[in-house]
Design a protein around this motif. Sequence first.
Motif, short mmCIF file in Angstrom:
data_model
loop_
_atom_site.label_atom_id
_atom_site.label_comp_id
_atom_site.label_asym_id
_atom_site.label_seq_id
_atom_site.Cartn_x
_atom_site.Cartn_y
_atom_site.Cartn_z
N ARG A 103 -15.21 12.65 -9.89
CA ARG A 103 -15.56 13.95 -9.30
C ARG A 103 -14.73 15.07 -9.92
O ARG A 103 -15.21 16.18 -10.15
CB ARG A 103 -15.36 13.91 -7.78
N GLN A 104 -13.45 14.77 -10.15
CA GLN A 104 -12.58 15.78 -10.76
C GLN A 104 -13.03 16.10 -12.18
O GLN A 104 -13.05 17.26 -12.59
CB GLN A 104 -11.13 15.29 -10.77
N ALA A 144 -16.06 18.32 -12.09
CA ALA A 144 -15.69 19.68 -11.69
C ALA A 144 -15.04 20.44 -12.84
O ALA A 144 -15.30 21.64 -13.03
CB ALA A 144 -14.76 19.64 -10.48
#
Length: 298
Positions: free
Chosen positions: A154-155, A158
């Motif tokens: 997810r990081q 992003a």
Amino acid sequence: MALIGCGLMGGSFALAAKRAGLVKRIVGYSKSPSTTSRARQMGVIDEEASSALQAVSGADLVLLAIPVASTESTLTNIKHLINPDTLVMDVGSTKMDVVAAARRALRDRFGCFVPAHPITGKEVFGVDHADVNLYRDAQVVLTPTELTKVAQLRQAEAIWKAIGSHVTSMAPEQHDAALAASSHAPHLVAMAYINSLLSQDGAHRMLSLAGPGFRDFTRIAAAEPQMWRDIFLANRSEILKQIQSLQHMLGNYEAALLTDDQAKLEQLLREASGTRSQWKQGKLYTAESLSKHKTPAA
């Protein structure tokens, strides 16, 4: 952020990450001390490291912007300074070999690694050509595995989106097959064409008369040789499939020319022209959307 490899790709990522406010401090390392020094002078990095290990010390984000063949040795050298919360990414053009190398090198830290391939670049290389906008509107393919940590994935998504990229995910083997067709084989063909031209008598006259078509077709042949050597070898099985497919299609063109088959030659040209004129970078295609450019066989 630890930047390992301060060339075009790594340098451009560092500039974009700084502009987006994603990082407070970037420590960089390259095999060539002059490259690292130049990166600091340009403001690409904030601090020079004398080794990859030193660069990684205390880093939250580690980006490998190095030849794919160096992945395993580099990750092995830095493994013990990667903590469970660290995000490690690469920008390599092949993924199956990179994933396998990371699995061997990182072992219990393998889940921190999110393999990434930003589909962008230039025919020039080196930190002097670093471009803050290189990744804007670029496609970035992530190839997570069953062991990739959700938080790191997810990081990674992003971060790439924050610097203006469009992110998609697929399996490493799907990536390598697709990129062999859309990137690796085209580079090989452009380079092979230059080699073919140079092997002929009168090559100097041919080059002297070359115009925009030659310029556009062969632009990617000016790419960095060692990097592409590694890519071709790493993805050889998929690239060989594309070479065989191309040889078959060239045979169709050859047969049409030898037999003066105007209808067949025009059919081949219409298929190619129709597909290319409608193609747009980043657009999703289906088998049905491509079939409209195919002329039914006689």
